[in-house]
Design a protein around this motif. Structure first.
Motif, PDB file in Angstrom:
ATOM      1  N   CYS A   1     -16.088-102.557  15.745  1.00  0.00           N
ATOM      2  CA  CYS A   1     -16.696-103.165  17.081  1.00  0.00           C
ATOM      3  C   CYS A   1     -15.546-102.661  18.290  1.00  0.00           C
ATOM      4  O   CYS A   1     -14.296-103.484  18.198  1.00  0.00           O
TER       5      CYS A   1
ATOM      6  N   GLN B   1     -21.563-108.073  24.132  1.00  0.00           N
ATOM      7  CA  GLN B   1     -22.414-108.660  23.250  1.00  0.00           C
ATOM      8  C   GLN B   1     -23.460-109.752  23.961  1.00  0.00           C
ATOM      9  O   GLN B   1     -23.046-110.157  25.092  1.00  0.00           O
TER      10      GLN B   1
ATOM     11  N   SER C   1     -24.954-113.822  19.669  1.00  0.00           N
ATOM     12  CA  SER C   1     -23.588-113.222  19.185  1.00  0.00           C
ATOM     13  C   SER C   1     -22.848-114.779  18.580  1.00  0.00           C
ATOM     14  O   SER C   1     -22.952-115.531  19.510  1.00  0.00           O
TER      15      SER C   1
ATOM     16  N   ASP D   1     -24.071-115.550  13.615  1.00  0.00           N
ATOM     17  CA  ASP D   1     -25.255-114.579  13.735  1.00  0.00           C
ATOM     18  C   ASP D   1     -25.748-114.056  12.539  1.00  0.00           C
ATOM     19  O   ASP D   1     -24.941-113.113  11.815  1.00  0.00           O
TER      20      ASP D   1
ATOM     21  N   ALA E   1     -28.323-109.956  16.202  1.00  0.00           N
ATOM     22  CA  ALA E   1     -28.180-108.648  17.201  1.00  0.00           C
ATOM     23  C   ALA E   1     -28.400-107.348  16.437  1.00  0.00           C
ATOM     24  O   ALA E   1     -28.945-106.173  16.902  1.00  0.00           O
TER      25      ALA E   1
ATOM     26  N   THR F   1     -17.061-110.283  10.962  1.00  0.00           N
ATOM     27  CA  THR F   1     -18.149-109.496  11.099  1.00  0.00           C
ATOM     28  C   THR F   1     -18.332-108.402   9.941  1.00  0.00           C
ATOM     29  O   THR F   1     -17.314-107.807   9.481  1.00  0.00           O
TER      30      THR F   1
END
Length: 169
Positions: A46, A52, A57, A110, A114, A139
């Motif tokens: 990222c 985002q 997010s 999340d 997304a 993430t």
């Protein structure tokens, strides 16, 4: 902020082996400031400057859930609830419920909202006034970050965000 955040972010990354990101809320979107890449051969990247969507997010959820309600409401007025995956929250009412869950839990999630197959868990970084200034996010692929592990991961991310928050006091 970034200088103070990077050492705890590296420690968190070393513990969970996944990418750790710091982002802010900027002009109604999340904005990635920096990342500490994960240690797996396959990892989520990222890059700084990545934008985002607010409604999909974990980081923006964590920030908004910790904002004064009037300030959060002002941000929410401009949200367009576009469907990005089959898990995206697509209504203002649904998003408000998710922000309340985030506030109660102390971290945002999340769950492929997304990007399909990507899970994130984030906690707000607070300044000395207890105002959210950023979020720390872990993430990675859903196979390594299953929803059933969000509570444990949420505690780790919150602990990292608290260390960064304390350094801002």
């Amino acid at each position: 902020l970034i200088e103070r955040a990077l050492p705890p972010m590296r420690a968190l990354r070393d513990r969970v082996k996944e990418t750790v990101v710091i982002s802010i809320l900027d002009q109604g979107e999340g904005l990635v400031l920096d990342q500490v890449p994960g240690l797996h051969a396959f990892r989520f990247v990222c890059d700084p400057g990545t934008r985002q969507p607010v409604h999909a997010s974990a980081s923006t959820k964590a920030i908004l859930a910790n904002m004064e309600p009037a300030l959060a409401a002002a941000v929410l007025k401009s949200v367009k609830y576009a469907r990005l995956t089959d898990r995206t929250i697509t209504s203002a009412a649904g998003f408000r419920r998710e922000l309340e869950r985030t506030r109660v839990r102390g971290y945002g999630v999340d769950c492929g909202e997304a990007l399909q197959g990507v899970h994130c868990v984030a906690a707000a970084v607070l300044d000395h006034h207890r105002t959210p200034v950023a979020a720390i996010t872990v993430t990675g692929p859903s196979e390594r970050l299953p929803a059933k592990g969000f509570a444990d991961l949420g505690r780790l991310v919150r602990a990292c965000a608290e260390v960064v928050s304390a350094s801002l006091a």
